[in-house]
Design a protein around this motif. Structure first.
Motif, short mmCIF file in Angstrom:
data_model
loop_
_atom_site.label_atom_id
_atom_site.label_comp_id
_atom_site.label_asym_id
_atom_site.label_seq_id
_atom_site.Cartn_x
_atom_site.Cartn_y
_atom_site.Cartn_z
N GLY A 108 0.83 -1.20 0.00
CA GLY A 108 0.00 0.00 0.00
C GLY A 108 0.86 1.25 0.00
N GLY A 113 4.04 3.49 2.98
CA GLY A 113 2.82 2.69 2.94
C GLY A 113 2.83 1.59 3.98
N ALA A 118 -2.06 -4.48 -2.15
CA ALA A 118 -2.58 -3.31 -2.86
C ALA A 118 -2.29 -3.46 -4.34
CB ALA A 118 -1.96 -2.03 -2.32
N SER A 120 -1.95 -0.39 -6.15
CA SER A 120 -1.82 1.04 -6.40
C SER A 120 -0.59 1.43 -7.21
CB SER A 120 -1.81 1.80 -5.06
OG SER A 120 -0.91 1.20 -4.15
N SER A 310 -7.26 -0.06 -5.30
CA SER A 310 -6.68 1.28 -5.49
C SER A 310 -7.83 2.26 -5.52
CB SER A 310 -5.87 1.35 -6.80
OG SER A 310 -6.73 1.50 -7.91
N THR A 334 -8.52 0.85 -0.71
CA THR A 334 -7.13 1.30 -0.78
C THR A 334 -6.45 1.16 0.58
OG1 THR A 334 -5.68 3.14 -1.44
CG2 THR A 334 -7.71 3.72 -0.28
N GLY A 335 -5.14 1.40 0.60
CA GLY A 335 -4.38 1.38 1.84
C GLY A 335 -4.15 -0.01 2.41
#
Length: 376
Positions: A108, A113, A118, A120, A310, A334-335
């Motif tokens: 993430g 992060g 994730a 992303s 994401s 997300t995250g």
């Protein structure tokens, strides 16, 4: 069918690379891919091959440049911020037309992060990944078995086209254990590496590996040569899966990696609610499978929904592929949060209900005559 082995995703990547005749690994530990580096540190020296933990990700990617330039198969791996540090070297490798495989087990972000799964890094991976006019094939496995198969595929594609290739998974795929079969692969035709900088080998002049072209006309010719290669990769190497898209669907989901597995469960849950869903699963994120949308554009009532870990990255490529021919929706977490089948299905129900209300509204406005219809 051969014997299956229970193995962790990160370790499976390493074993697949070894079986694909990878001779060198250069890397630096970062979670959630550290087990891959640890596996290579244990196995490569036993085989008389090279494992080296560099002092940084920047050093590691430049070692990859050197080894790839000598003509051997080479692997590096990292996670998100580590890939960012490697990005300059990745651009040099692409510019010098050197084959290698780069693994990104995504965490993430942004910033440091977290180590949870994730997706992303999609923009970073598919929109070049670094500076300059270039692309690299990006593979998105959805299982440990596919990690094995796509690592071996990536080494072949890298050699055939003289290009870096990326395997992009998430922390869940890297950490999960599944039974895997290390199958004998169909061999692809790979030419001798007569371009490699590995001594004269009977040649009159040494080969030189280079990505620097100071003359703008020469650099443009080089960029156009790269573009022709990327177009050939688009034509020949795009991979995707269509799931439950044979008949008309209420909505077609688009998802890759771990999320695509969740979406397959959503399809089964939706059937119990009288909702028919399909799934487009990109296996190559670049080249993106635009053809899959051409094949399904007339098979979805209410359009497509991009489901991602994401805030919405692949959805942009979905919109470009649909090209205004139908609606495109998005649902993401997300995250390091993983979307559940229930919440995805609830979002889909919401979209279907909104479309039905809009259809009824249009029907009520138009049934009164042509004038009402022209007001919509």
């Amino acid at each position: 069918m051969g014997e299956k082995v229970l193995i962790k995703g990160n370790e499976a990547i390493g074993e697949a690379a070894i079986r694909a005749n990878c001779q060198c690994f250069f890397g630096y530990p970062i979670t959630p891919q550290t087990e891959l580096a640890a596996y290579m540190s244990k196995m490569m020296p036993k085989l008389g091959r090279t494992f080296l933990q560099a002092e940084s990700e920047i050093s590691a990617i430049n070692m990859v440049y050197g080894a790839a330039g000598s003509g051997v198969r080479v692997l590096t791996s990292s996670s998100s911020p580590g890939i960012s540090l490697k990005s300059e070297g990745i651009s040099y490798i692409a510019g010098a037309e050197l084959p290698c495989v780069i693994v990104n087990i995504v965490r993430g972000g942004p910033g440091l992060g977290g180590i949870q799964p994730a997706q992303s890094d999609y923009f970073q991976a598919t929109k070049g990944g670094a500076h300059g006019d270039f692309h690299m094939p990006v593979y998105a496995p959805a299982s440990v078995q596919e990690m094995v198969d796509l690592v071996q595929e990536a080494f072949d594609v890298a050699d055939i086209y003289r290009t870096p290739c990326m395997i992009m998974g998430d922390g869940m795929l890297g950490q999960m254990m599944e039974p895997v079969e290390f199958k004998e692969r169909n061999k692809r035709e790979i030419k001798n590496k007569d371009w490699a900088a590995n001594g004269l080998k009977g040649r009159k002049k040494h080969n030189v590996i280079n990505s620097l072209y100071l003359d703008p006309e020469e650099l443009e010719r080089h960029n156009l040569k790269l573009e022709a290669k990327f177009n050939e990769i688009r034509e020949k190497e795009t991979k995707y899966e269509l799931y439950n898209c044979e008949k008309e669907c209420d909505l077609i989901m688009v998802a890759y990696g771990t999320v695509s597995r969740i979406c397959k469960n959503v399809i089964e849950m939706a059937k119990k609610n009288g909702i028919n869903l399909g799934l487009i699963r990109p296996i190559t994120l670049w080249p993106f499978p635009e053809e899959a949308f051409d094949k399904t554009i007339n098979k979805t009532k209410f359009g497509y929904i991009s489901v991602e870990m994401s805030l919405g990255q692949m959805v942009e490529d979905v919109k470009l592929s649909v090209n205004g021919r139908n609606k495109v929706y998005f649902y993401g977490r997300t995250g390091g949060m993983v979307p559940s089948p229930v919440e995805i299905l609830n979002k889909i129900k919401e979209i279907i209900e909104l479309n039905k209300k809009d259809s009824n509204k249009i029907h009520n406005l138009t049934k009164g005559g042509e004038n009402n219809g022209s007001c919509i």
